[in-house]
Enzyme design. Structure first.
Site: not given
Ligand SMILES: [Zn+2]
Length: 158
Positions: A61, A63, A72, A74, A112
């Site tokens: 991830n 940010e 993220c 993934e 998510c």
């Protein structure tokens, strides 16, 4: 009236019960939690994807101060895989996370909703189920497909 039920099959495995290929993905997902840039959430996630050509592509991830601009682990991994190996299908993905205490999460961390939607499209493109390995401190949850994580999904290409 017809009532239907949707179930999600989950196999709970100890690390020792994984195949060598699964362990490799799990190890890399754990390792890539260390590649996370998470100065805001302090929740570090790593993902490792095995492709149909045998290549493994990892992500973490990332940010950003402009909060929605990050991504993220993934999606970091699957978008990188798509950019590096266009047209090569995903075979499996492993996901691991470390919480704010710096320890791997006791229970496996699941993607998510946005990642489930993105991964589902890659599963559809691959033309077959993508194995999902959700990594916890003590066990790994194995799911047979991305669609098992996102029943009744929105899709334009399926
Ligand atoms: Zn996500």
């Amino acid at each position: 009236m017809i009532q239907q039920e949707i179930t999600t099959p989950i196999t709970v495995l100890a690390y020792d019960e994984l195949s060598p290929e699964q362990r490799r993905l799990v190890d890399l997902a754990r390792e890539y939690t260390g590649h996370s840039y998470a100065p805001y959430s302090h929740f570090c996630v790593g993902a490792a994807i095995r492709l149909g050509n045998g290549e493994i592509v990892c992500g973490a991830n990332q940010e950003n101060a402009a909060y929605p601009s990050g991504t993220c682990a993934e999606r970091s991994a699957c978008y990188s895989a798509g950019a590096r190996f266009p047209g090569v299908g995903i075979e499996s993905i492993a996901i691991a996370a470390r919480g704010t205490d710096g320890q791997f999460t006791p229970l496996p961390c699941a993607p998510c909703g946005a990642c489930r939607q993105a991964l589902l499209e890659y599963e559809t493109l691959a033309g077959h189920d993508v194995e999902v390995l959700l990594v916890g401190r003590e066990s790994v949850y194995r799911l047979p497909s991305i669609k098992s994580l996102l029943p009744l999904a929105f899709t334009e290409i399926g």
